[in-house]
Design a protein around this motif. Sequence first.
Motif, PDB file in Angstrom:
ATOM      1  N   LEU A  31       0.831  -1.212   0.000  1.00  0.00           N
ATOM      2  CA  LEU A  31       0.000   0.000   0.000  1.00  0.00           C
ATOM      3  C   LEU A  31       0.862   1.258   0.000  1.00  0.00           C
ATOM      4  CD1 LEU A  31      -2.857  -1.014   2.463  1.00  0.00           C
ATOM      5  CD2 LEU A  31      -3.018  -0.699  -0.009  1.00  0.00           C
ATOM      6  N   GLY A  32       1.958   1.235   0.761  1.00  0.00           N
ATOM      7  CA  GLY A  32       2.880   2.361   0.768  1.00  0.00           C
ATOM      8  C   GLY A  32       3.486   2.606  -0.601  1.00  0.00           C
ATOM      9  N   ALA A  33       3.853   1.521  -1.291  1.00  0.00           N
ATOM     10  CA  ALA A  33       4.420   1.664  -2.638  1.00  0.00           C
ATOM     11  C   ALA A  33       3.393   2.232  -3.612  1.00  0.00           C
ATOM     12  CB  ALA A  33       4.923   0.310  -3.132  1.00  0.00           C
ATOM     13  N   ILE A  34       2.133   1.814  -3.477  1.00  0.00           N
ATOM     14  CA  ILE A  34       1.074   2.340  -4.345  1.00  0.00           C
ATOM     15  C   ILE A  34       0.865   3.830  -4.103  1.00  0.00           C
ATOM     16  CG2 ILE A  34      -1.417   2.264  -4.784  1.00  0.00           C
ATOM     17  CD1 ILE A  34      -1.230  -0.804  -4.259  1.00  0.00           C
ATOM     18  N   VAL A  35       0.814   4.235  -2.831  1.00  0.00           N
ATOM     19  CA  VAL A  35       0.633   5.651  -2.503  1.00  0.00           C
ATOM     20  C   VAL A  35       1.843   6.460  -2.970  1.00  0.00           C
ATOM     21  CG1 VAL A  35       0.410   7.298  -0.585  1.00  0.00           C
ATOM     22  CG2 VAL A  35      -0.936   5.198  -0.580  1.00  0.00           C
ATOM     23  N   LEU A  36       3.031   5.901  -2.791  1.00  0.00           N
ATOM     24  CA  LEU A  36       4.251   6.573  -3.243  1.00  0.00           C
ATOM     25  C   LEU A  36       4.244   6.748  -4.762  1.00  0.00           C
ATOM     26  CD1 LEU A  36       6.960   7.666  -2.156  1.00  0.00           C
ATOM     27  CD2 LEU A  36       7.910   5.401  -2.530  1.00  0.00           C
ATOM     28  N   PHE A  37       3.881   5.717  -5.483  1.00  0.00           N
ATOM     29  CA  PHE A  37       3.788   5.790  -6.940  1.00  0.00           C
ATOM     30  C   PHE A  37       2.763   6.842  -7.363  1.00  0.00           C
ATOM     31  CE2 PHE A  37       1.828   4.375 -10.943  1.00  0.00           C
ATOM     32  CZ  PHE A  37       2.942   4.418 -11.771  1.00  0.00           C
ATOM     33  N   LYS A  38       1.620   6.858  -6.687  1.00  0.00           N
ATOM     34  CA  LYS A  38       0.571   7.833  -6.991  1.00  0.00           C
ATOM     35  C   LYS A  38       1.077   9.265  -6.778  1.00  0.00           C
ATOM     36  CE  LYS A  38      -3.783   9.455  -5.202  1.00  0.00           C
ATOM     37  NZ  LYS A  38      -3.873  10.055  -3.911  1.00  0.00           N
ATOM     38  N   SER A  39       1.883   9.466  -5.730  1.00  0.00           N
ATOM     39  CA  SER A  39       2.386  10.806  -5.429  1.00  0.00           C
ATOM     40  C   SER A  39       3.337  11.315  -6.504  1.00  0.00           C
ATOM     41  CB  SER A  39       3.095  10.823  -4.084  1.00  0.00           C
ATOM     42  OG  SER A  39       4.360  10.206  -4.172  1.00  0.00           O
ATOM     43  N   LEU A  40       3.930  10.404  -7.246  1.00  0.00           N
ATOM     44  CA  LEU A  40       4.883  10.791  -8.280  1.00  0.00           C
ATOM     45  C   LEU A  40       4.249  10.868  -9.671  1.00  0.00           C
ATOM     46  CD1 LEU A  40       7.872   8.594  -7.088  1.00  0.00           C
ATOM     47  CD2 LEU A  40       7.575  11.052  -6.749  1.00  0.00           C
ATOM     48  N   THR A  41       3.041  10.358  -9.821  1.00  0.00           N
ATOM     49  CA  THR A  41       2.439  10.297 -11.158  1.00  0.00           C
ATOM     50  C   THR A  41       1.169  11.117 -11.319  1.00  0.00           C
ATOM     51  OG1 THR A  41       1.242   8.283 -10.551  1.00  0.00           O
ATOM     52  CG2 THR A  41       3.375   8.014 -11.649  1.00  0.00           C
ATOM     53  N   ILE A  42       0.363  11.245 -10.272  1.00  0.00           N
ATOM     54  CA  ILE A  42      -0.920  11.942 -10.392  1.00  0.00           C
ATOM     55  C   ILE A  42      -0.782  13.357  -9.838  1.00  0.00           C
ATOM     56  CG2 ILE A  42      -3.338  11.941  -9.716  1.00  0.00           C
ATOM     57  CD1 ILE A  42      -3.174   8.890  -9.586  1.00  0.00           C
ATOM     58  N   GLU A  43      -1.057  14.312 -10.680  1.00  0.00           N
ATOM     59  CA  GLU A  43      -0.947  15.727 -10.312  1.00  0.00           C
ATOM     60  C   GLU A  43      -2.066  16.113  -9.345  1.00  0.00           C
ATOM     61  OE1 GLU A  43       1.212  19.009 -10.283  1.00  0.00           O
ATOM     62  OE2 GLU A  43       1.619  17.611 -11.917  1.00  0.00           O
ATOM     63  N   THR A  44      -1.698  16.836  -8.276  1.00  0.00           N
ATOM     64  CA  THR A  44      -2.695  17.358  -7.341  1.00  0.00           C
ATOM     65  C   THR A  44      -2.614  18.874  -7.340  1.00  0.00           C
ATOM     66  OG1 THR A  44      -1.152  17.193  -5.495  1.00  0.00           O
ATOM     67  CG2 THR A  44      -2.651  15.338  -5.822  1.00  0.00           C
ATOM     68  N   GLU A  45      -3.726  19.472  -7.023  1.00  0.00           N
ATOM     69  CA  GLU A  45      -3.790  20.930  -7.034  1.00  0.00           C
ATOM     70  C   GLU A  45      -2.933  21.496  -5.906  1.00  0.00           C
ATOM     71  OE1 GLU A  45      -7.177  24.350  -6.578  1.00  0.00           O
ATOM     72  OE2 GLU A  45      -7.696  22.492  -7.613  1.00  0.00           O
ATOM     73  N   GLY A  46      -1.966  22.301  -6.242  1.00  0.00           N
ATOM     74  CA  GLY A  46      -1.103  22.950  -5.255  1.00  0.00           C
ATOM     75  C   GLY A  46      -0.020  22.041  -4.695  1.00  0.00           C
ATOM     76  N   GLY A  47       0.069  20.813  -5.144  1.00  0.00           N
ATOM     77  CA  GLY A  47       1.109  19.904  -4.674  1.00  0.00           C
ATOM     78  C   GLY A  47       0.835  19.274  -3.329  1.00  0.00           C
ATOM     79  N   ASP A  48      -0.360  19.507  -2.746  1.00  0.00           N
ATOM     80  CA  ASP A  48      -0.742  18.904  -1.463  1.00  0.00           C
ATOM     81  C   ASP A  48       0.358  19.042  -0.421  1.00  0.00           C
ATOM     82  OD1 ASP A  48      -3.180  17.945  -0.793  1.00  0.00           O
ATOM     83  OD2 ASP A  48      -2.829  15.892  -1.462  1.00  0.00           O
ATOM     84  N   PRO A  49       0.746  20.272  -0.071  1.00  0.00           N
ATOM     85  CA  PRO A  49       1.867  20.428   0.870  1.00  0.00           C
ATOM     86  C   PRO A  49       1.510  19.928   2.272  1.00  0.00           C
ATOM     87  CG  PRO A  49       0.792  22.531   0.520  1.00  0.00           C
ATOM     88  CD  PRO A  49       0.144  21.551  -0.415  1.00  0.00           C
ATOM     89  N   ILE A  50       2.537  19.537   2.986  1.00  0.00           N
ATOM     90  CA  ILE A  50       2.356  19.104   4.371  1.00  0.00           C
ATOM     91  C   ILE A  50       2.323  20.342   5.250  1.00  0.00           C
ATOM     92  CG2 ILE A  50       3.438  17.879   6.291  1.00  0.00           C
ATOM     93  CD1 ILE A  50       4.594  15.961   4.298  1.00  0.00           C
ATOM     94  N   GLY A  51       1.367  20.378   6.150  1.00  0.00           N
ATOM     95  CA  GLY A  51       1.277  21.490   7.088  1.00  0.00           C
ATOM     96  C   GLY A  51       2.239  21.279   8.248  1.00  0.00           C
ATOM     97  N   LYS A  52       2.074  22.084   9.270  1.00  0.00           N
ATOM     98  CA  LYS A  52       2.948  21.938  10.435  1.00  0.00           C
ATOM     99  C   LYS A  52       2.586  20.663  11.200  1.00  0.00           C
ATOM    100  CE  LYS A  52       0.137  24.691  13.498  1.00  0.00           C
ATOM    101  NZ  LYS A  52       0.157  25.482  14.682  1.00  0.00           N
ATOM    102  N   ILE A  53       3.536  20.141  11.930  1.00  0.00           N
ATOM    103  CA  ILE A  53       3.337  18.916  12.696  1.00  0.00           C
ATOM    104  C   ILE A  53       2.472  19.224  13.909  1.00  0.00           C
ATOM    105  CG2 ILE A  53       4.495  17.136  14.069  1.00  0.00           C
ATOM    106  CD1 ILE A  53       6.872  17.425  12.200  1.00  0.00           C
TER     107      ILE A  53
END
Length: 154
Positions: free
Chosen positions: A53-75
């Motif tokens: 599942l991690g590999a699938i999500v990682l692959f998706k993050s590199l191939t499917i464009e998201t609006e604004g790049g889905d930045p990580i907020g503060k911890i």
Amino acid sequence: MKIKSERDFWSGLMFLVVGIVFAVGATNYSMGTSARPGPGYFPLLLSIILAILGAIVLFKSLTIETEGGDPIGKIAWRPLLITVGSIVLFGVLLPRLGMIITIPILIVAVSFAGDEFKWRGVLIAAVVLTFFSWVIFVWGLKLTIPMWPSFLGS
């Protein structure tokens, strides 16, 4: 290669790494067979599924464009520290106070990590989770877990 979703990239990487580490750790236990699984069988399968599942999500993050790049907020440090602290508290208290007292303490303590805290819901959750923990672990799986405080001599 460009990261198209920062949030998916880091969560996928985390799942992949945790899955691989736990899969390697599970190999230290006996696997058994599908008909008679050993102590390492179930953790290994879950670790492999988590890594996939991690590999699938990682692959998706590199191939499917998201609006604004889905930045990580503060911890969110407060919920993180309260949750980890509650788990440590559970581990320290369980042998001393038993499951019947320790699980409600865990539920109440970890409830402070959220933004919405309502005593009624927390107490209902504590009772229900304590009962189902007893059903699953003590009655169903026959695990030896202290039920009551050690000073009561049970």
